[in-house]
Design a protein around this motif. Structure first.
Motif, PDB file in Angstrom:
ATOM      1  N   MET A   1       0.834  -1.181   0.000  1.00 45.37           N
ATOM      2  CA  MET A   1       0.000   0.000   0.000  1.00 45.37           C
ATOM      3  C   MET A   1       0.877   1.243   0.000  1.00 45.37           C
ATOM      4  O   MET A   1       2.058   1.180   0.305  1.00 45.37           O
ATOM      5  CB  MET A   1      -0.890   0.007   1.236  1.00 45.37           C
ATOM      6  CG  MET A   1      -2.081  -0.846   1.139  1.00 45.37           C
ATOM      7  SD  MET A   1      -3.201  -0.402   2.465  1.00 45.37           S
ATOM      8  CE  MET A   1      -4.389  -1.663   2.265  1.00 45.37           C
ATOM      9  N   LYS A   2       0.250   2.325  -0.283  1.00 43.59           N
ATOM     10  CA  LYS A   2       0.979   3.583  -0.350  1.00 43.59           C
ATOM     11  C   LYS A   2       1.341   4.081   1.046  1.00 43.59           C
ATOM     12  O   LYS A   2       0.735   3.692   2.043  1.00 43.59           O
ATOM     13  CB  LYS A   2       0.133   4.622  -1.064  1.00 43.59           C
ATOM     14  CG  LYS A   2      -0.179   4.274  -2.489  1.00 43.59           C
ATOM     15  CD  LYS A   2      -1.063   5.330  -3.103  1.00 43.59           C
ATOM     16  CE  LYS A   2      -1.415   4.936  -4.522  1.00 43.59           C
ATOM     17  NZ  LYS A   2      -2.308   5.905  -5.155  1.00 43.59           N
ATOM     18  N   ARG A   3       2.304   4.960   1.083  1.00 44.84           N
ATOM     19  CA  ARG A   3       2.720   5.536   2.354  1.00 44.84           C
ATOM     20  C   ARG A   3       1.605   6.330   3.013  1.00 44.84           C
ATOM     21  O   ARG A   3       1.535   6.420   4.236  1.00 44.84           O
ATOM     22  CB  ARG A   3       3.915   6.454   2.156  1.00 44.84           C
ATOM     23  CG  ARG A   3       5.188   5.716   1.940  1.00 44.84           C
ATOM     24  CD  ARG A   3       6.323   6.692   1.948  1.00 44.84           C
ATOM     25  NE  ARG A   3       7.561   5.979   1.713  1.00 44.84           N
ATOM     26  CZ  ARG A   3       8.732   6.526   1.806  1.00 44.84           C
ATOM     27  NH1 ARG A   3       8.839   7.806   2.108  1.00 44.84           N
ATOM     28  NH2 ARG A   3       9.801   5.820   1.595  1.00 44.84           N
ATOM     29  N   LEU A  76      -1.258  -7.003  11.613  1.00 44.65           N
ATOM     30  CA  LEU A  76      -2.449  -7.220  10.780  1.00 44.65           C
ATOM     31  C   LEU A  76      -2.485  -6.267   9.586  1.00 44.65           C
ATOM     32  O   LEU A  76      -2.845  -6.666   8.476  1.00 44.65           O
ATOM     33  CB  LEU A  76      -3.711  -7.059  11.616  1.00 44.65           C
ATOM     34  CG  LEU A  76      -4.003  -8.163  12.629  1.00 44.65           C
ATOM     35  CD1 LEU A  76      -5.164  -7.765  13.521  1.00 44.65           C
ATOM     36  CD2 LEU A  76      -4.295  -9.466  11.922  1.00 44.65           C
ATOM     37  N   PHE A  77      -2.106  -5.013   9.799  1.00 43.50           N
ATOM     38  CA  PHE A  77      -2.103  -4.052   8.702  1.00 43.50           C
ATOM     39  C   PHE A  77      -1.018  -4.388   7.685  1.00 43.50           C
ATOM     40  O   PHE A  77      -1.225  -4.214   6.478  1.00 43.50           O
ATOM     41  CB  PHE A  77      -1.908  -2.635   9.245  1.00 43.50           C
ATOM     42  CG  PHE A  77      -2.237  -1.569   8.259  1.00 43.50           C
ATOM     43  CD1 PHE A  77      -3.549  -1.279   7.947  1.00 43.50           C
ATOM     44  CD2 PHE A  77      -1.239  -0.857   7.624  1.00 43.50           C
ATOM     45  CE1 PHE A  77      -3.866  -0.293   7.031  1.00 43.50           C
ATOM     46  CE2 PHE A  77      -1.539   0.133   6.709  1.00 43.50           C
ATOM     47  CZ  PHE A  77      -2.860   0.412   6.409  1.00 43.50           C
ATOM     48  N   ALA A  78       0.121  -4.880   8.148  1.00 44.25           N
ATOM     49  CA  ALA A  78       1.184  -5.275   7.222  1.00 44.25           C
ATOM     50  C   ALA A  78       0.748  -6.463   6.370  1.00 44.25           C
ATOM     51  O   ALA A  78       1.009  -6.497   5.162  1.00 44.25           O
ATOM     52  CB  ALA A  78       2.451  -5.611   7.994  1.00 44.25           C
ATOM     53  N   LEU A  83      -1.220  -8.311   1.094  1.00 44.46           N
ATOM     54  CA  LEU A  83      -2.224  -9.001   0.288  1.00 44.46           C
ATOM     55  C   LEU A  83      -2.815  -8.079  -0.774  1.00 44.46           C
ATOM     56  O   LEU A  83      -3.043  -8.500  -1.920  1.00 44.46           O
ATOM     57  CB  LEU A  83      -3.332  -9.555   1.180  1.00 44.46           C
ATOM     58  CG  LEU A  83      -2.963 -10.731   2.059  1.00 44.46           C
ATOM     59  CD1 LEU A  83      -4.109 -11.094   2.980  1.00 44.46           C
ATOM     60  CD2 LEU A  83      -2.559 -11.928   1.215  1.00 44.46           C
ATOM     61  N   VAL A  84      -3.065  -6.828  -0.425  1.00 49.92           N
ATOM     62  CA  VAL A  84      -3.576  -5.866  -1.395  1.00 49.92           C
ATOM     63  C   VAL A  84      -2.558  -5.637  -2.504  1.00 49.92           C
ATOM     64  O   VAL A  84      -2.898  -5.575  -3.688  1.00 49.92           O
ATOM     65  CB  VAL A  84      -3.967  -4.550  -0.697  1.00 49.92           C
ATOM     66  CG1 VAL A  84      -4.201  -3.444  -1.701  1.00 49.92           C
ATOM     67  CG2 VAL A  84      -5.202  -4.759   0.152  1.00 49.92           C
ATOM     68  N   ALA A  85      -1.286  -5.523  -2.138  1.00 51.40           N
ATOM     69  CA  ALA A  85      -0.248  -5.332  -3.140  1.00 51.40           C
ATOM     70  C   ALA A  85      -0.143  -6.544  -4.061  1.00 51.40           C
ATOM     71  O   ALA A  85       0.055  -6.383  -5.274  1.00 51.40           O
ATOM     72  CB  ALA A  85       1.094  -5.070  -2.454  1.00 51.40           C
ATOM     73  N   ARG A  86      -0.294  -7.711  -3.513  1.00 56.90           N
ATOM     74  CA  ARG A  86      -0.220  -8.933  -4.331  1.00 56.90           C
ATOM     75  C   ARG A  86      -1.397  -9.000  -5.292  1.00 56.90           C
ATOM     76  O   ARG A  86      -1.228  -9.383  -6.453  1.00 56.90           O
ATOM     77  CB  ARG A  86      -0.190 -10.154  -3.428  1.00 56.90           C
ATOM     78  CG  ARG A  86      -0.030 -11.440  -4.202  1.00 56.90           C
ATOM     79  CD  ARG A  86       0.143 -12.604  -3.301  1.00 56.90           C
ATOM     80  NE  ARG A  86       1.441 -12.479  -2.637  1.00 56.90           N
ATOM     81  CZ  ARG A  86       1.840 -13.281  -1.677  1.00 56.90           C
ATOM     82  NH1 ARG A  86       1.066 -14.242  -1.257  1.00 56.90           N
ATOM     83  NH2 ARG A  86       3.025 -13.131  -1.131  1.00 56.90           N
ATOM     84  N   ARG A  88      -3.169  -6.427  -6.452  1.00 60.70           N
ATOM     85  CA  ARG A  88      -2.996  -5.381  -7.461  1.00 60.70           C
ATOM     86  C   ARG A  88      -1.907  -5.739  -8.478  1.00 60.70           C
ATOM     87  O   ARG A  88      -2.013  -5.395  -9.642  1.00 60.70           O
ATOM     88  CB  ARG A  88      -2.633  -4.049  -6.797  1.00 60.70           C
ATOM     89  CG  ARG A  88      -3.791  -3.418  -6.116  1.00 60.70           C
ATOM     90  CD  ARG A  88      -3.421  -2.073  -5.564  1.00 60.70           C
ATOM     91  NE  ARG A  88      -4.557  -1.482  -4.885  1.00 60.70           N
ATOM     92  CZ  ARG A  88      -4.496  -0.396  -4.172  1.00 60.70           C
ATOM     93  NH1 ARG A  88      -3.336   0.246  -4.051  1.00 60.70           N
ATOM     94  NH2 ARG A  88      -5.560   0.087  -3.588  1.00 60.70           N
ATOM     95  N   LYS A  89      -0.895  -6.438  -8.028  1.00 59.86           N
ATOM     96  CA  LYS A  89       0.200  -6.826  -8.917  1.00 59.86           C
ATOM     97  C   LYS A  89      -0.281  -7.902  -9.904  1.00 59.86           C
ATOM     98  O   LYS A  89       0.152  -7.926 -11.048  1.00 59.86           O
ATOM     99  CB  LYS A  89       1.358  -7.373  -8.083  1.00 59.86           C
ATOM    100  CG  LYS A  89       2.603  -7.647  -8.868  1.00 59.86           C
ATOM    101  CD  LYS A  89       3.602  -8.304  -7.941  1.00 59.86           C
ATOM    102  CE  LYS A  89       4.948  -7.686  -8.073  1.00 59.86           C
ATOM    103  NZ  LYS A  89       5.955  -8.375  -7.262  1.00 59.86           N
ATOM    104  N   SER A  90      -1.178  -8.772  -9.475  1.00 50.73           N
ATOM    105  CA  SER A  90      -1.635  -9.850 -10.346  1.00 50.73           C
ATOM    106  C   SER A  90      -2.590  -9.366 -11.436  1.00 50.73           C
ATOM    107  O   SER A  90      -2.796 -10.057 -12.410  1.00 50.73           O
ATOM    108  CB  SER A  90      -2.299 -10.943  -9.508  1.00 50.73           C
ATOM    109  OG  SER A  90      -3.506 -10.481  -8.964  1.00 50.73           O
ATOM    110  N   LYS A  91      -3.190  -8.195 -11.230  1.00 50.22           N
ATOM    111  CA  LYS A  91      -4.124  -7.683 -12.240  1.00 50.22           C
ATOM    112  C   LYS A  91      -3.368  -7.087 -13.331  1.00 50.22           C
ATOM    113  O   LYS A  91      -2.952  -6.823 -14.161  1.00 50.22           O
ATOM    114  CB  LYS A  91      -5.050  -6.640 -11.637  1.00 50.22           C
ATOM    115  CG  LYS A  91      -6.064  -7.244 -10.751  1.00 50.22           C
ATOM    116  CD  LYS A  91      -7.011  -6.174 -10.251  1.00 50.22           C
ATOM    117  CE  LYS A  91      -8.084  -6.791  -9.388  1.00 50.22           C
ATOM    118  NZ  LYS A  91      -9.039  -5.815  -8.947  1.00 50.22           N
TER     119      LYS A  91
END
Length: 91
Positions: A1-3, A76-78, A83-86, A88-91
């Protein structure tokens, strides 16, 4: 996720800790204490069995809920951000 999202997450965690300090130490206000537990909610659910709030047999002070809650929330946030980055990367 973004900073930006990490900064928002950190601000919410800091707000939860500040309301805990105010609710427990300065004003002894149960409303601020409840607000702090709400702001740190996923972590407080993890830390309840280790505190006197959730388990009668423990003798830890009530403030120990907060370090455990913040650490659990960061983990939990990490996991959620990875998971969100993964995804987004797969799309």
């Amino acid at each position: 996720m973004k900073r930006k999202y990490w900064w928002i997450f950190g601000a919410i965690q800091l707000l939860g800790l500040l309301s805990a300090i105010e609710g427990l130490l300065l004003l002894e206000d149960p409303v601020m204490f409840g607000l702090s537990l709400l702001l740190l909610l996923p972590g407080t659910l993890v830390s309840f069995p280790l505190s006197t709030l959730g388990h009668v047999g423990t003798h830890w002070p009530i403030w120990t809920v907060y370090p455990i809650a913040v650490i659990a929330n960061v983990l939990l946030f990490a996991v959620a951000s990875s998971l969100v980055a993964r995804v987004r990367k797969s799309k």
